[in-house]
Design a protein around this motif. Structure first.
Motif, PDB file in Angstrom:
ATOM      1  N   PHE A   1       6.128   7.316   6.721  1.00  0.00           N
ATOM      2  CA  PHE A   1       6.048   8.535   5.934  1.00  0.00           C
ATOM      3  C   PHE A   1       7.410   8.992   5.422  1.00  0.00           C
ATOM      4  CE2 PHE A   1       1.708  10.102   6.380  1.00  0.00           C
ATOM      5  CZ  PHE A   1       1.215   9.301   7.395  1.00  0.00           C
ATOM      6  N   GLY A   2       7.377   9.625   4.256  1.00  0.00           N
ATOM      7  CA  GLY A   2       8.536  10.366   3.787  1.00  0.00           C
ATOM      8  C   GLY A   2       8.616  11.719   4.491  1.00  0.00           C
TER       9      GLY A   2
ATOM     10  N   ARG B   1       2.740   1.208   3.562  1.00  0.00           N
ATOM     11  CA  ARG B   1       2.305   0.332   4.641  1.00  0.00           C
ATOM     12  C   ARG B   1       2.209  -1.094   4.121  1.00  0.00           C
ATOM     13  NH1 ARG B   1      -3.846   0.433   6.665  1.00  0.00           N
ATOM     14  NH2 ARG B   1      -4.028  -0.446   4.594  1.00  0.00           N
TER      15      ARG B   1
ATOM     16  N   ASN C   1       0.822  -1.206   0.000  1.00  0.00           N
ATOM     17  CA  ASN C   1       0.000   0.000   0.000  1.00  0.00           C
ATOM     18  C   ASN C   1       0.857   1.258   0.000  1.00  0.00           C
ATOM     19  OD1 ASN C   1      -1.956  -1.654   2.524  1.00  0.00           O
ATOM     20  ND2 ASN C   1      -2.174  -1.767   0.329  1.00  0.00           N
TER      21      ASN C   1
ATOM     22  N   LEU D   1       2.768  14.698   1.581  1.00  0.00           N
ATOM     23  CA  LEU D   1       3.403  13.584   2.273  1.00  0.00           C
ATOM     24  C   LEU D   1       3.033  12.270   1.607  1.00  0.00           C
ATOM     25  CD1 LEU D   1       2.700  14.670   5.940  1.00  0.00           C
ATOM     26  CD2 LEU D   1       4.932  14.599   4.864  1.00  0.00           C
TER      27      LEU D   1
ATOM     28  N   TYR E   1      -3.194   0.163  -3.755  1.00  0.00           N
ATOM     29  CA  TYR E   1      -3.025  -1.081  -3.009  1.00  0.00           C
ATOM     30  C   TYR E   1      -2.273  -2.140  -3.808  1.00  0.00           C
ATOM     31  CZ  TYR E   1      -7.382  -1.806  -5.574  1.00  0.00           C
ATOM     32  OH  TYR E   1      -8.339  -1.873  -6.552  1.00  0.00           O
TER      33      TYR E   1
ATOM     34  N   PHE F   1      -4.724   6.686  -2.860  1.00  0.00           N
ATOM     35  CA  PHE F   1      -3.889   5.589  -2.399  1.00  0.00           C
ATOM     36  C   PHE F   1      -3.872   4.474  -3.446  1.00  0.00           C
ATOM     37  CE2 PHE F   1      -7.113   2.532  -1.115  1.00  0.00           C
ATOM     38  CZ  PHE F   1      -8.220   3.319  -0.828  1.00  0.00           C
TER      39      PHE F   1
ATOM     40  N   PHE G   1       0.385   5.779  -0.251  1.00  0.00           N
ATOM     41  CA  PHE G   1      -0.588   6.847  -0.032  1.00  0.00           C
ATOM     42  C   PHE G   1       0.024   8.206  -0.358  1.00  0.00           C
ATOM     43  CE2 PHE G   1      -3.302   4.159   2.706  1.00  0.00           C
ATOM     44  CZ  PHE G   1      -2.399   3.182   3.086  1.00  0.00           C
TER      45      PHE G   1
ATOM     46  N   LEU H   1      -6.294  12.687   2.742  1.00  0.00           N
ATOM     47  CA  LEU H   1      -5.884  11.693   1.759  1.00  0.00           C
ATOM     48  C   LEU H   1      -6.287  12.122   0.353  1.00  0.00           C
ATOM     49  CD1 LEU H   1      -4.688   8.840   1.295  1.00  0.00           C
ATOM     50  CD2 LEU H   1      -7.015   7.957   1.597  1.00  0.00           C
TER      51      LEU H   1
ATOM     52  N   GLN I   1       1.504   3.399   9.026  1.00  0.00           N
ATOM     53  CA  GLN I   1       2.092   3.935   7.808  1.00  0.00           C
ATOM     54  C   GLN I   1       3.470   4.508   8.113  1.00  0.00           C
ATOM     55  OE1 GLN I   1      -1.079   6.179   5.379  1.00  0.00           O
ATOM     56  NE2 GLN I   1      -1.984   5.947   7.396  1.00  0.00           N
TER      57      GLN I   1
ATOM     58  N   TYR J   1      -0.854  12.216   0.789  1.00  0.00           N
ATOM     59  CA  TYR J   1      -1.622  13.141   1.611  1.00  0.00           C
ATOM     60  C   TYR J   1      -1.154  14.558   1.339  1.00  0.00           C
ATOM     61  CZ  TYR J   1      -2.839   9.181   4.732  1.00  0.00           C
ATOM     62  OH  TYR J   1      -3.299   7.995   5.265  1.00  0.00           O
TER      63      TYR J   1
ATOM     64  N   LYS K   1      -9.392   6.753  -5.201  1.00  0.00           N
ATOM     65  CA  LYS K   1      -9.486   8.142  -4.790  1.00  0.00           C
ATOM     66  C   LYS K   1      -9.630   8.223  -3.280  1.00  0.00           C
ATOM     67  CE  LYS K   1     -11.604   9.798  -9.048  1.00  0.00           C
ATOM     68  NZ  LYS K   1     -12.802  10.416  -9.667  1.00  0.00           N
ATOM     69  N   GLY K   2      -8.997   9.259  -2.746  1.00  0.00           N
ATOM     70  CA  GLY K   2      -9.167   9.561  -1.334  1.00  0.00           C
ATOM     71  C   GLY K   2     -10.245  10.612  -1.154  1.00  0.00           C
TER      72      GLY K   2
ATOM     73  N   LEU L   1      -3.959  15.908   8.114  1.00  0.00           N
ATOM     74  CA  LEU L   1      -3.622  15.276   6.847  1.00  0.00           C
ATOM     75  C   LEU L   1      -4.906  14.860   6.139  1.00  0.00           C
ATOM     76  CD1 LEU L   1      -0.954  14.911   8.546  1.00  0.00           C
ATOM     77  CD2 LEU L   1      -0.569  12.863   7.186  1.00  0.00           C
TER      78      LEU L   1
END
Lengths: 112, 114
Positions: free
Chosen positions: A103-104, A94, A31, A90, A50, A48, A33, A45, A101, A35, A57-58, A43
């Protein structure tokens, strides 16, 4: 340790430009994502994914698209940048629905 | 609708004192809850999660969180604050039906003064 790398820390673009934000993870996570983070809003979304070539769509997908051609890479595309897309972006990845999750460090994007 | 709320924009605490950062949730079902920390110009780092089991969850850097079902709360705590704990803290809940969706609070800025 999981590493999520976003290609740019800071980016300045002009209204109407097509903008690409790149994200790479090194842990073979299913997964990924995207954000956006705005003060006081937390945050939100955008999209994302999978699996490779799969996307959903978020909550705020308008004005954005994504691409996932390889498992480790997830790109966010601003089709025609507008000033209201100035924000911190961001990326996260995951493995597994119960896992947190990772994060970068984010890309701070300014649209002039 | 599922959501989390962080009622305080900012929390100020003296070094060495206990700290609490508040989070309440709204979920129809058993919640999966998370706390993250964000240092300046960095992404979010995972601190701890509650899935099921003990109501007191221990996490990274000496943090813990208490799940309270009757009060629908998941407050983050630490017995003795450090100046280096100063950061932005986010509470999040996973969507009950769509496991790929998370709802984040607006964040609480923790200031620990020497």
């Amino acid at each position: 340790d999981v590493k999520v790398t976003q290609s740019s820390r800071y980016l300045v673009k002009r209204t109407g430009e097509k903008v690409f934000l790149e994200c790479v993870q090194d842990m073979d996570h299913e997964n990924m994502f995207w954000y956006r983070q705005d003060p006081g809003l937390g945050l939100r979304l955008i999209y994302f994914s999978y699996d490779v070539k799969m996307k959903e769509k978020g909550d705020i997908p308008e004005g954005y698209s994504v691409s996932r051609e390889k498992k480790e890479r997830f790109s966010l595309i601003l089709e025609s940048a507008s000033t209201n897309q100035t924000s911190m972006y961001l990326c996260a990845s995951r493995q597994g629905s119960n896992q947190p999750q990772h994060f970068g460090d984010g890309t701070r994007l300014s649209i002039l | 609708a599922q959501s989390v709320a962080q009622p305080e924009d900012q929390v100020n605490v003296a070094e060495g004192n206990p700290l609490t950062v508040k989070c309440t949730y709204s979920v129809s079902g058993n919640p999966y809850l998370f706390w993250y920390v964000q240092y300046p110009n960095r992404g979010l780092q995972f601190l701890l999660k509650y899935i099921t089991g003990d109501n007191l969850v221990k996490g990274s850097y000496g943090f813990e969180a208490e799940f309270n079902k009757s009060q629908t709360s998941f407050h983050l705590k630490k017995p003795s604050a450090l100046v280096s704990d100063s950061a932005l803290y986010f509470c999040a809940v996973r969507d009950i039906a769509d496991f790929n969706k998370f709802y984040f609070g607006s964040g609480t800025k923790l200031n620990v003064k020497p």
